[in-house]
Design a protein around this motif. Sequence first.
Motif, mmCIF file in Angstrom:
data_model
loop_
_atom_site.group_PDB
_atom_site.id
_atom_site.type_symbol
_atom_site.label_atom_id
_atom_site.label_comp_id
_atom_site.label_asym_id
_atom_site.label_seq_id
_atom_site.Cartn_x
_atom_site.Cartn_y
_atom_site.Cartn_z
ATOM 1 N N VAL A 1 0.850 -1.194 0.000
ATOM 2 C CA VAL A 1 0.000 0.000 0.000
ATOM 3 C C VAL A 1 0.881 1.237 0.000
ATOM 4 N N SER A 2 0.620 2.155 -0.934
ATOM 5 C CA SER A 2 1.381 3.406 -1.003
ATOM 6 C C SER A 2 1.026 4.301 0.172
ATOM 7 N N ARG A 3 2.036 4.983 0.699
ATOM 8 C CA ARG A 3 1.803 5.917 1.804
ATOM 9 C C ARG A 3 1.468 7.308 1.302
ATOM 10 N N MET A 4 1.895 7.642 0.079
ATOM 11 C CA MET A 4 1.609 8.946 -0.502
ATOM 12 C C MET A 4 1.002 8.757 -1.894
ATOM 13 N N ARG A 5 0.175 9.686 -2.273
ATOM 14 C CA ARG A 5 -0.441 9.631 -3.596
ATOM 15 C C ARG A 5 0.246 10.617 -4.532
ATOM 16 N N HIS A 6 0.688 10.123 -5.664
ATOM 17 C CA HIS A 6 1.217 10.971 -6.722
ATOM 18 C C HIS A 6 0.318 10.848 -7.949
ATOM 19 N N GLU A 7 0.189 11.933 -8.669
ATOM 20 C CA GLU A 7 -0.595 11.950 -9.901
ATOM 21 C C GLU A 7 0.198 12.633 -10.996
ATOM 22 N N ALA B 1 4.040 16.907 -18.994
ATOM 23 C CA ALA B 1 3.424 16.216 -17.859
ATOM 24 C C ALA B 1 4.236 16.524 -16.609
ATOM 25 N N ARG B 2 3.517 16.762 -15.521
ATOM 26 C CA ARG B 2 4.171 17.062 -14.245
ATOM 27 C C ARG B 2 3.631 16.129 -13.166
ATOM 28 N N LEU B 3 4.497 15.795 -12.220
ATOM 29 C CA LEU B 3 4.127 14.929 -11.116
ATOM 30 C C LEU B 3 3.744 15.782 -9.910
ATOM 31 N N PHE B 4 2.597 15.487 -9.326
ATOM 32 C CA PHE B 4 2.096 16.209 -8.161
ATOM 33 C C PHE B 4 1.886 15.251 -7.008
ATOM 34 N N ARG B 5 2.053 15.747 -5.819
ATOM 35 C CA ARG B 5 1.685 15.035 -4.582
ATOM 36 C C ARG B 5 0.282 15.459 -4.213
ATOM 37 N N TYR B 6 -0.615 14.470 -4.098
ATOM 38 C CA TYR B 6 -2.012 14.711 -3.750
ATOM 39 C C TYR B 6 -2.291 14.182 -2.347
ATOM 40 N N ARG B 7 -3.104 14.900 -1.618
ATOM 41 C CA ARG B 7 -3.630 14.401 -0.348
ATOM 42 C C ARG B 7 -5.057 14.909 -0.206
ATOM 43 N N TYR B 8 -5.850 14.178 0.572
ATOM 44 C CA TYR B 8 -7.205 14.658 0.857
ATOM 45 C C TYR B 8 -7.127 15.914 1.731
ATOM 46 N N THR B 9 -8.030 16.824 1.477
ATOM 47 C CA THR B 9 -8.137 17.982 2.349
ATOM 48 C C THR B 9 -8.710 17.580 3.707
ATOM 49 N N LEU C 1 -11.935 21.602 3.404
ATOM 50 C CA LEU C 1 -13.091 21.341 2.548
ATOM 51 C C LEU C 1 -14.132 22.439 2.701
ATOM 52 N N ARG C 2 -14.410 22.844 3.936
ATOM 53 C CA ARG C 2 -15.396 23.905 4.159
ATOM 54 C C ARG C 2 -14.933 25.243 3.568
ATOM 55 N N GLU C 3 -13.650 25.546 3.679
ATOM 56 C CA GLU C 3 -13.137 26.848 3.260
ATOM 57 C C GLU C 3 -12.935 26.955 1.747
ATOM 58 N N THR C 4 -12.527 25.854 1.117
ATOM 59 C CA THR C 4 -12.180 25.914 -0.305
ATOM 60 C C THR C 4 -13.130 25.136 -1.209
ATOM 61 N N GLY C 5 -13.868 24.189 -0.635
ATOM 62 C CA GLY C 5 -14.717 23.331 -1.459
ATOM 63 C C GLY C 5 -13.936 22.269 -2.210
ATOM 64 N N ALA C 6 -12.631 22.171 -1.984
ATOM 65 C CA ALA C 6 -11.780 21.198 -2.678
ATOM 66 C C ALA C 6 -11.610 19.950 -1.833
ATOM 67 N N CYS C 7 -11.700 18.791 -2.460
ATOM 68 C CA CYS C 7 -11.486 17.535 -1.730
ATOM 69 C C CYS C 7 -10.016 17.107 -1.770
ATOM 70 N N TRP C 8 -9.235 17.694 -2.692
ATOM 71 C CA TRP C 8 -7.820 17.382 -2.799
ATOM 72 C C TRP C 8 -6.978 18.630 -2.574
ATOM 73 N N HIS C 9 -5.786 18.412 -2.067
ATOM 74 C CA HIS C 9 -4.758 19.451 -2.031
ATOM 75 C C HIS C 9 -3.554 18.871 -2.746
ATOM 76 N N ARG C 10 -2.974 19.639 -3.660
ATOM 77 C CA ARG C 10 -1.847 19.106 -4.408
ATOM 78 C C ARG C 10 -0.677 20.078 -4.406
ATOM 79 N N THR C 11 0.515 19.507 -4.467
ATOM 80 C CA THR C 11 1.747 20.285 -4.524
ATOM 81 C C THR C 11 2.640 19.674 -5.598
ATOM 82 N N PRO C 12 3.308 20.518 -6.398
ATOM 83 C CA PRO C 12 4.181 19.991 -7.461
ATOM 84 C C PRO C 12 5.398 19.281 -6.887
ATOM 85 N N VAL C 13 5.812 18.192 -7.554
ATOM 86 C CA VAL C 13 6.978 17.414 -7.133
ATOM 87 C C VAL C 13 8.135 17.608 -8.111
#
Length: 477
Positions: A331-337, A432-440, A445-457
């Motif tokens: 099982v992966s500990r971090m999500r990349h997209e 194509a760029r690789l991003f680190r994704y995590r659930y908000t 979620l309440r402040e941004t309406g986004a279910c994901w937060h992503r940062t470039p890798v």
Amino acid sequence: MEWFVAPDYWMGRLVFQRGLAVLYLVAFLGAALQFRALTGEHGMLPVPRFVRRVAFRDAPSVFHWRYSDRFYAAWCWTGCAVSAALAAGLDGLVPLWGAMLLWLVPWALYLSVVNVGQTWYAFGWESLLLEVGFLAVFLGNDEVAPPVVVLFLMRWVLFRVEFGAGLIKMRGDACWRKLTCLYYHHETQPMPGPLSWFFHHLPKPFHRVEVAANHFTQLVLPVLLFTPQPIATAAASLMILTQLWLVLSGNFAWLNWTTIVLALSVTELPGTAPETPAAPLWYEVVVLVAAAGLVALSYRPARNLVSRRQVMNRSFDPLHLVNTYGAFGSVSRMRHEVVVEGTADEVPREDAEWREYEFKGKPGDPRHWPRQFAPYHLRLDWLMWFVALSPGYAGTWFSGLVERLLENDRDTLRLLRRSPFPADAPPRYIRARLFRYRYTTWRELRETGACWHRTPVRDFLPPTRLEGAVGRRASRR
């Protein structure tokens, strides 16, 4: 021979057959709608190129003798029509021999599709559908009660699906033994569903209970499938509940639903069994010979179960008659997209206007909530998850995807949720760029309406363009 049939399972057989026919329909529909961009004549991994280098005996398929996109489409739509007819109960309106031939048709049709599908069809649920579909040929129709040996073989498949998955976990990632894998899995699984965000945010003690319950379901209950009733029914019912939990928590094509219909065949469902004549001798002979062959082929999958080097989702014969299964040994500990972008600018600078392509199922725009697609299978989206794990999974098909996006290929764009470029104005460059994704969090979620937060890798693919105005090769800048 009275021992040959089990009349009490007639309702389980009926539900199993109708459910399996629907799953066949979903599989053929996905093949018909997606093949042109994936394996078509001008696809990323063309069938004609594959059959030139792979012998028929290694991958039996009608497409070794003839291939065209039109023929392939007709093949798949024929599978849809036959599957729909079986779901509607056509097998109950024909003689026993006719029903057997009718069930043989979708199996043979889908075998030809899977065996030339290459990496797009390298999933355990393809082999599972074929193995279960072959057993359905010998289940009979309303003219005979369900054969005991076929019901036993269906339990043997269900046992391998569950027990194999349980063993691969215990032998694999330590987090399964520590009961902590679900701290990560709902977030890092290949294709989250609409409820996955909520599953991820359940309390950690509950996740540990989930893992413990999973071990019980996959390592203890399979053994009880071979015990007398009502114990076998109770074990199968608990498996069904577990599979429904998985259906709610993610998108795993038809894996969960095939397991459910298999488990339903184990249960003694309510209803009065109709009076049926004794099974014809020819039918008993055919069923027993087929069963003996399948038992003999079970040697290698059974040996794999007890092996310390257990492999998962492996077919040991080109007809996919008896296979080995398993999932998520690690099982992966971090999500990349991998995020694919294009620009129409003349020079692909960092400050150029880069526009993002949106996929149907895989995470992209952080504000887009995941959708439920299973049992339908989005093949490109699943392969994009593997590519994010390691560039080695890209093979040759990823460069083919880039080329087709640069051409605004209509069939490829149909696999996507949205292209940011007009049909008559393709991009000049793709990157194509690789991003680190995590659930908000709940607060995010309440402040941004986004279910994901992503940062470039890092960059995954530098800006790439077609070499010629009408070329099919791409060059990197």
